[in-house]
Write an enzyme that holds these catalytic residues in place. Sequence first.
Site, PDB file in Angstrom:
ATOM      1  N   ASN A 104       0.840  -1.207   0.000  1.00 35.13           N
ATOM      2  CA  ASN A 104       0.000   0.000   0.000  1.00 35.13           C
ATOM      3  C   ASN A 104       0.878   1.262   0.000  1.00 35.13           C
ATOM      4  O   ASN A 104       2.043   1.185  -0.380  1.00 35.13           O
ATOM      5  CB  ASN A 104      -0.992  -0.035   1.158  1.00 35.13           C
ATOM      6  CG  ASN A 104      -2.346   0.559   0.777  1.00 35.13           C
ATOM      7  OD1 ASN A 104      -2.408   1.599   0.123  1.00 35.13           O
ATOM      8  ND2 ASN A 104      -3.403  -0.115   1.168  1.00 35.13           N
ATOM      9  N   ARG A 105       0.359   2.383   0.448  1.00 38.22           N
ATOM     10  CA  ARG A 105       1.035   3.651   0.184  1.00 38.22           C
ATOM     11  C   ARG A 105       1.759   4.249   1.390  1.00 38.22           C
ATOM     12  O   ARG A 105       1.307   4.094   2.517  1.00 38.22           O
ATOM     13  CB  ARG A 105       0.006   4.668  -0.341  1.00 38.22           C
ATOM     14  CG  ARG A 105      -0.521   4.263  -1.692  1.00 38.22           C
ATOM     15  CD  ARG A 105      -1.743   5.049  -2.113  1.00 38.22           C
ATOM     16  NE  ARG A 105      -2.162   4.627  -3.445  1.00 38.22           N
ATOM     17  CZ  ARG A 105      -2.843   3.499  -3.689  1.00 38.22           C
ATOM     18  NH1 ARG A 105      -3.224   2.714  -2.698  1.00 38.22           N
ATOM     19  NH2 ARG A 105      -3.157   3.171  -4.924  1.00 38.22           N
ATOM     20  N   HIS A 130       3.551  -0.184  -2.621  1.00 37.20           N
ATOM     21  CA  HIS A 130       3.897  -1.615  -2.675  1.00 37.20           C
ATOM     22  C   HIS A 130       5.404  -1.898  -2.682  1.00 37.20           C
ATOM     23  O   HIS A 130       5.885  -2.752  -3.433  1.00 37.20           O
ATOM     24  CB  HIS A 130       3.256  -2.251  -3.912  1.00 37.20           C
ATOM     25  CG  HIS A 130       1.751  -2.300  -3.866  1.00 37.20           C
ATOM     26  ND1 HIS A 130       1.035  -2.340  -2.701  1.00 37.20           N
ATOM     27  CD2 HIS A 130       0.821  -2.315  -4.872  1.00 37.20           C
ATOM     28  CE1 HIS A 130      -0.265  -2.401  -2.975  1.00 37.20           C
ATOM     29  NE2 HIS A 130      -0.421  -2.363  -4.283  1.00 37.20           N
ATOM     30  N   HIS A 206      -1.025 -10.158  -3.039  1.00 41.94           N
ATOM     31  CA  HIS A 206      -1.836  -9.327  -3.925  1.00 41.94           C
ATOM     32  C   HIS A 206      -2.552 -10.165  -4.994  1.00 41.94           C
ATOM     33  O   HIS A 206      -2.627  -9.771  -6.165  1.00 41.94           O
ATOM     34  CB  HIS A 206      -0.939  -8.262  -4.565  1.00 41.94           C
ATOM     35  CG  HIS A 206      -1.644  -7.000  -4.955  1.00 41.94           C
ATOM     36  ND1 HIS A 206      -2.695  -6.982  -5.851  1.00 41.94           N
ATOM     37  CD2 HIS A 206      -1.469  -5.723  -4.570  1.00 41.94           C
ATOM     38  CE1 HIS A 206      -3.109  -5.739  -6.015  1.00 41.94           C
ATOM     39  NE2 HIS A 206      -2.386  -4.948  -5.235  1.00 41.94           N
ATOM     40  N   TYR A 208      -5.320 -11.610  -7.355  1.00 44.46           N
ATOM     41  CA  TYR A 208      -6.555 -11.099  -7.955  1.00 44.46           C
ATOM     42  C   TYR A 208      -7.486 -12.304  -8.122  1.00 44.46           C
ATOM     43  O   TYR A 208      -7.187 -13.215  -8.896  1.00 44.46           O
ATOM     44  CB  TYR A 208      -6.281 -10.532  -9.349  1.00 44.46           C
ATOM     45  CG  TYR A 208      -5.608  -9.178  -9.399  1.00 44.46           C
ATOM     46  CD1 TYR A 208      -4.296  -8.991  -8.976  1.00 44.46           C
ATOM     47  CD2 TYR A 208      -6.290  -8.078  -9.930  1.00 44.46           C
ATOM     48  CE1 TYR A 208      -3.686  -7.757  -9.070  1.00 44.46           C
ATOM     49  CE2 TYR A 208      -5.679  -6.834 -10.031  1.00 44.46           C
ATOM     50  CZ  TYR A 208      -4.376  -6.684  -9.596  1.00 44.46           C
ATOM     51  OH  TYR A 208      -3.764  -5.459  -9.691  1.00 44.46           O
ATOM     52  N   ASP A 276     -11.301   0.664  -3.674  1.00 47.04           N
ATOM     53  CA  ASP A 276      -9.863   0.599  -3.413  1.00 47.04           C
ATOM     54  C   ASP A 276      -9.702   1.182  -2.010  1.00 47.04           C
ATOM     55  O   ASP A 276      -9.150   2.257  -1.826  1.00 47.04           O
ATOM     56  CB  ASP A 276      -9.097   1.404  -4.479  1.00 47.04           C
ATOM     57  CG  ASP A 276      -7.613   1.051  -4.512  1.00 47.04           C
ATOM     58  OD1 ASP A 276      -7.163   0.297  -3.636  1.00 47.04           O
ATOM     59  OD2 ASP A 276      -6.915   1.546  -5.423  1.00 47.04           O
ATOM     60  N   GLN A 315      -7.473  -4.524   2.412  1.00 49.98           N
ATOM     61  CA  GLN A 315      -7.711  -3.605   1.301  1.00 49.98           C
ATOM     62  C   GLN A 315      -8.573  -4.334   0.279  1.00 49.98           C
ATOM     63  O   GLN A 315      -8.193  -5.411  -0.204  1.00 49.98           O
ATOM     64  CB  GLN A 315      -6.371  -3.194   0.659  1.00 49.98           C
ATOM     65  CG  GLN A 315      -6.482  -2.216  -0.498  1.00 49.98           C
ATOM     66  CD  GLN A 315      -6.444  -0.751  -0.072  1.00 49.98           C
ATOM     67  OE1 GLN A 315      -6.219  -0.446   1.106  1.00 49.98           O
ATOM     68  NE2 GLN A 315      -6.656   0.151  -1.007  1.00 49.98           N
ATOM     69  N   GLU A 342      -6.547  -7.805   0.228  1.00 44.81           N
ATOM     70  CA  GLU A 342      -5.165  -7.765   0.699  1.00 44.81           C
ATOM     71  C   GLU A 342      -5.145  -7.506   2.207  1.00 44.81           C
ATOM     72  O   GLU A 342      -5.393  -6.381   2.637  1.00 44.81           O
ATOM     73  CB  GLU A 342      -4.410  -6.642  -0.018  1.00 44.81           C
ATOM     74  CG  GLU A 342      -4.483  -6.679  -1.522  1.00 44.81           C
ATOM     75  CD  GLU A 342      -4.257  -5.294  -2.138  1.00 44.81           C
ATOM     76  OE1 GLU A 342      -3.351  -4.560  -1.711  1.00 44.81           O
ATOM     77  OE2 GLU A 342      -5.021  -4.921  -3.047  1.00 44.81           O
TER      78      GLU A 342
HETATM   79  C1  GLA Z   1      -3.551  -1.870  -4.582  1.00 44.25           C
HETATM   80  C2  GLA Z   1      -3.791  -0.413  -4.572  1.00 44.25           C
HETATM   81  C3  GLA Z   1      -4.407  -0.015  -5.850  1.00 44.25           C
HETATM   82  C4  GLA Z   1      -3.563  -0.444  -7.015  1.00 44.25           C
HETATM   83  C5  GLA Z   1      -3.341  -1.905  -6.984  1.00 44.25           C
HETATM   84  C6  GLA Z   1      -2.389  -2.361  -8.062  1.00 44.25           C
HETATM   85  O1  GLA Z   1      -4.683  -2.588  -4.394  1.00 44.25           O
HETATM   86  O2  GLA Z   1      -4.543   0.026  -3.476  1.00 44.25           O
HETATM   87  O3  GLA Z   1      -4.605   1.366  -5.872  1.00 44.25           O
HETATM   88  O4  GLA Z   1      -2.332   0.172  -6.930  1.00 44.25           O
HETATM   89  O5  GLA Z   1      -2.817  -2.265  -5.729  1.00 44.25           O
HETATM   90  O6  GLA Z   1      -2.697  -1.877  -9.306  1.00 44.25           O
END
Ligand code: GLA
Length: 382
Positions: A104-105, A130, A206, A208, A276, A315, A342
């Site tokens: 995350n950020r 990430h 992560h 999907y 998100d 997330q 996540e």
């Molecule tokens: C996470 C982030 C999203 C995006 C994805 C990858 O889930 O929160 O904003 O960056 O990863 O694309």
Amino acid sequence: MLRTLFITGLFMAASMTTAQGNSFDQPASSPFGKTKSGEAVELYTLTNGKITAKIATLGATLVQLHVPDKDGKLADVILGWDDAAGYQSDDNQYFGCTTGRVCNRIAKGKFKLDGKEYTLATNNDVNHLHGGLDKALSKVVWKARPYANDKGQGVEFTYTSPDGDEGYPGNLTVSVTYFIPTDNNALRINYTATTDKATPVNLTNHAYFNLAGAGSGTILDHNLRINADSFTAVDDTLIPTGEIKSVEGTPLDFRKPVRIGERIDQVDKTSTQGYDHNYVLNAPEEGKPMRLAAVLTDPASKRQMRVMTTEPAVQLYTGNFLKGQKGKDGKTYAHRSACCLETQHYPDSVNHPKFPTTILKPSDKFTSQTVFQFSIAGAAKE
Ligand code: GLA
């Protein structure tokens, strides 16, 4: 003669018997291509005969996950590629990887720790995302140690990220173990980490998911329940403001199962461009280390996945940036054709002293566990 002994020895090592008399096999591996710098990548297979996972040493990445539907028909329920080259292409949006050192950020890629300011790469507009660039945990080749015992099959991946990698302090040794138990259709992921300098750590997977099968359409008809009364409010760049907001009366309320597509329009034209969001999970049941994070169900196939974790947050990301890239078996991954759940600590925790801490000290050991548990909807309690 020697050769026969050697082969017999190999065979015995590969297929052994436990004290209880159960037989078990070491997880098999096969070549998965090379990194751009020529490093070999291996793919390990774990199975209990009902579900099967394949995991690559590149990024300790979950590449395939085959799960039965209501009729016992298997589908691979995660997005990915057939070889290491796909994972190194621009189309890879962290598919199935181990994400870190900090997932995350981190706001503006900056944080202060023990009086020192650290600067990380800014790879998501103005923010760090990430774990950064080519030395992020998702981009490097991990060492693998496959094992099997009477409880199931596993593979432990380890990697030491040197002091200063991607700007983070400390030599960080990370271990990620994937395990499929014999008697349960679950994929367990265990993380540990140790360091020689205080450093932030926030690890997730992560993957999907599309429970109808990767590449088979959108996940808008999947039902989702998230065990969270609140979420971390964010600014326009998806950095938490510090406020923990209630989901009550918002399109983020998944406390009862809701079709993902039901209210996604309400979050589509916002900075998140869909879901998100980081959910603050409700506390675990008394005395239990794991809490329920989410339950995802595909009503057509009836595949259901429960996500349990020791982490305080999850997330939800609904594949808002998927762009029709071609993946495994030439299948196309359209906008919103998968979602990620996540498990993790809150985003930008390192800059929010009031959030649960992500700082790992040399005297401590980071541990975290997440379980993806598969069943047939309606056959067991939701
Ligand atoms: C996470 C982030 C999203 C995006 C994805 C990858 O889930 O929160 O904003 O960056 O990863 O694309």
